[in-house]
Design a protein around this motif. Sequence first.
Motif, PDB file in Angstrom:
ATOM      1  N   ALA A   1       6.954  -4.733   4.531  1.00 34.23           N
ATOM      2  CA  ALA A   1       7.002  -5.705   5.635  1.00 34.23           C
ATOM      3  C   ALA A   1       7.436  -7.090   5.167  1.00 34.23           C
ATOM      4  CB  ALA A   1       5.619  -5.798   6.276  1.00 34.23           C
TER       5      ALA A   1
ATOM      6  N   TYR B   1      -4.493  11.076   9.249  1.00 29.45           N
ATOM      7  CA  TYR B   1      -4.496   9.759   9.894  1.00 29.45           C
ATOM      8  C   TYR B   1      -4.565   9.844  11.432  1.00 29.45           C
ATOM      9  CZ  TYR B   1      -3.100   5.169  11.487  1.00 29.45           C
ATOM     10  OH  TYR B   1      -3.071   3.968  12.158  1.00 29.45           O
TER      11      TYR B   1
ATOM     12  N   ALA C   1       5.305  -1.505   9.786  1.00 33.13           N
ATOM     13  CA  ALA C   1       4.085  -0.762   9.422  1.00 33.13           C
ATOM     14  C   ALA C   1       3.845   0.334  10.460  1.00 33.13           C
ATOM     15  CB  ALA C   1       2.876  -1.706   9.310  1.00 33.13           C
TER      16      ALA C   1
ATOM     17  N   ASP D   1       7.904   1.415   7.206  1.00 31.78           N
ATOM     18  CA  ASP D   1       6.576   1.450   6.567  1.00 31.78           C
ATOM     19  C   ASP D   1       6.816   1.625   5.080  1.00 31.78           C
ATOM     20  OD1 ASP D   1       3.546   2.246   7.844  1.00 31.78           O
ATOM     21  OD2 ASP D   1       3.830   2.588   5.700  1.00 31.78           O
TER      22      ASP D   1
HETATM   23  C1  LIG Z   1      -3.499   1.436  10.081  1.00 37.43           C
HETATM   24  S1  LIG Z   1      -1.864   1.966   9.793  1.00 37.43           S
HETATM   25  C2  LIG Z   1      -1.067   1.650  11.341  1.00 37.43           C
HETATM   26  C3  LIG Z   1       0.091   2.593  11.589  1.00 37.43           C
HETATM   27  C4  LIG Z   1       0.728   2.523  12.966  1.00 37.43           C
HETATM   28  N1  LIG Z   1       1.313   1.234  13.233  1.00 37.43           N
HETATM   29  C5  LIG Z   1      -0.231   2.910  14.067  1.00 37.43           C
HETATM   30  O1  LIG Z   1      -0.198   2.275  15.141  1.00 37.43           O
HETATM   31  O2  LIG Z   1      -0.964   3.895  13.908  1.00 37.43           O
HETATM   32  C6  LIG Z   1      -1.249   0.671   8.784  1.00 37.43           C
HETATM   33  C7  LIG Z   1       0.116   0.966   8.190  1.00 37.43           C
HETATM   34  O3  LIG Z   1       0.595  -0.223   7.581  1.00 37.43           O
HETATM   35  C8  LIG Z   1       1.353   0.150   6.450  1.00 37.43           C
HETATM   36  N2  LIG Z   1       1.482  -1.039   5.618  1.00 37.43           N
HETATM   37  C9  LIG Z   1       0.466  -1.816   5.115  1.00 37.43           C
HETATM   38  N3  LIG Z   1       0.983  -2.845   4.414  1.00 37.43           N
HETATM   39  C10 LIG Z   1       2.339  -2.734   4.489  1.00 37.43           C
HETATM   40  C11 LIG Z   1       3.407  -3.495   3.979  1.00 37.43           C
HETATM   41  N4  LIG Z   1       3.220  -4.593   3.232  1.00 37.43           N
HETATM   42  N5  LIG Z   1       4.677  -3.086   4.251  1.00 37.43           N
HETATM   43  C12 LIG Z   1       4.897  -1.979   4.996  1.00 37.43           C
HETATM   44  N6  LIG Z   1       3.930  -1.208   5.489  1.00 37.43           N
HETATM   45  C13 LIG Z   1       2.651  -1.589   5.254  1.00 37.43           C
HETATM   46  C14 LIG Z   1       0.567   1.303   5.853  1.00 37.43           C
HETATM   47  O4  LIG Z   1       1.325   2.100   4.992  1.00 37.43           O
HETATM   48  C15 LIG Z   1       0.117   2.042   7.117  1.00 37.43           C
HETATM   49  O5  LIG Z   1       1.016   3.058   7.466  1.00 37.43           O
END
Ligand SMILES: C[S@@+](CC[C@H](N)C(=O)[O-])C[C@H]1O[C@@H](n2cnc3c(N)ncnc32)[C@H](O)[C@@H]1O
Length: 231
Positions: free
Chosen positions: A104, A19, A52, A76
Motif C-alpha cells: 500500500a 479468513y 489491501a 494486497d
Molecule cells: C483484515 S484484511 C482486509 C481484507 C479485505 N479488504 C476485506 O475487506 O476483507 C487486511 C489486509 O490488508 C493487507 N495489508 C496489510 N498491510 C498491507 C500493506 N502495507 N500493503 C498491502 N496490503 C496490506 C493484508 O495482507 C490483508 O489482506
Amino acid sequence: MSNTNILIKKMFDAIAPRYDFLNRSLSLGQDIYWRRIMAASIGGASNLLDVACGTGDVAFEIAKRYNNRIEIYGTDFSEEMLRIAKKKGSVKDCNNLFFVAADALLLPFADNRFDAVTIAFGIRNIEDKKRALKEFIRVLKRDGSVLILELTAPENRFLMELYMLYFKKILPVVGGLFSKNFQAYRYLPDSVMKFPKSSEFVKIMEQSGFKKIKVKRLSLGAATLFIGYKG
Ligand SMILES: C[S@@+](CC[C@H](N)C(=O)[O-])C[C@H]1O[C@@H](n2cnc3c(N)ncnc32)[C@H](O)[C@@H]1O
C-alpha cells in the motif's frame, strides 16, 4: 519492507485459507453489510483501486453492484490472500477486475490514475498511515475520493464493555482455534484498540491532504466509514 510489515504479511498469508469464514462468523455477518454500505457510497467512478483487498470481497461487491462498469484493481501484499481472491467463483463474472500484488505504501500506478480508492479493514494494519494516505492521494485524480472502512471501538461505555469482553475474551479463542493461529487473533483486537479515535483519524486524513471528510458510524460504532476527497 519493514520487519513489522514482513510479520503482518506472513500472518495474513497464514490465515488466508480461513479468513472469509472467520470474518463472517466473528463479525456476526456484519462485514458483508459494512462492505455493501461502502460500495453504495462510491460516487460516480469509472475506475477504482481497492487497497489491501485481501480475498477480494470489496472488489467483488463493487463489481457486482455496478455491473462491471467500473474498472477495478485490487492490490494486497499477501500473495496467499490474492490467490484465494483469484480462485473465487465470482471472478469469472468480473471481466473488469484485476488483482495485483503491491504494498500500500508503494502502489504500482501512475499519478492521478483513479476516480476512487477504497480500503476496508486494512489501514489499521499500516503503521505509517500518513504515508499510505499520501500514496492514495498521489494515485487519485483531482476531486477523486477515498473510502476507508475500519473496525472501531464503540464510544458508549456500556457497549464498550460488551465489546471488550467479546474482543478480548471470545474472539481470540474462537479465531485462534479455527485459524490455528492464536497470534493473529490476539493481534486483531490489539490493532483495533490501537486505531486512533475517529476525530484523530480525521485529523490524520486532513494532514495527509484530504478535504471535505465525512464520517459514518456503522453498527453502533463497531465500524466506521471515512470518506474524503483530493482537493
Ligand atoms: C483484515 S484484511 C482486509 C481484507 C479485505 N479488504 C476485506 O475487506 O476483507 C487486511 C489486509 O490488508 C493487507 N495489508 C496489510 N498491510 C498491507 C500493506 N502495507 N500493503 C498491502 N496490503 C496490506 C493484508 O495482507 C490483508 O489482506
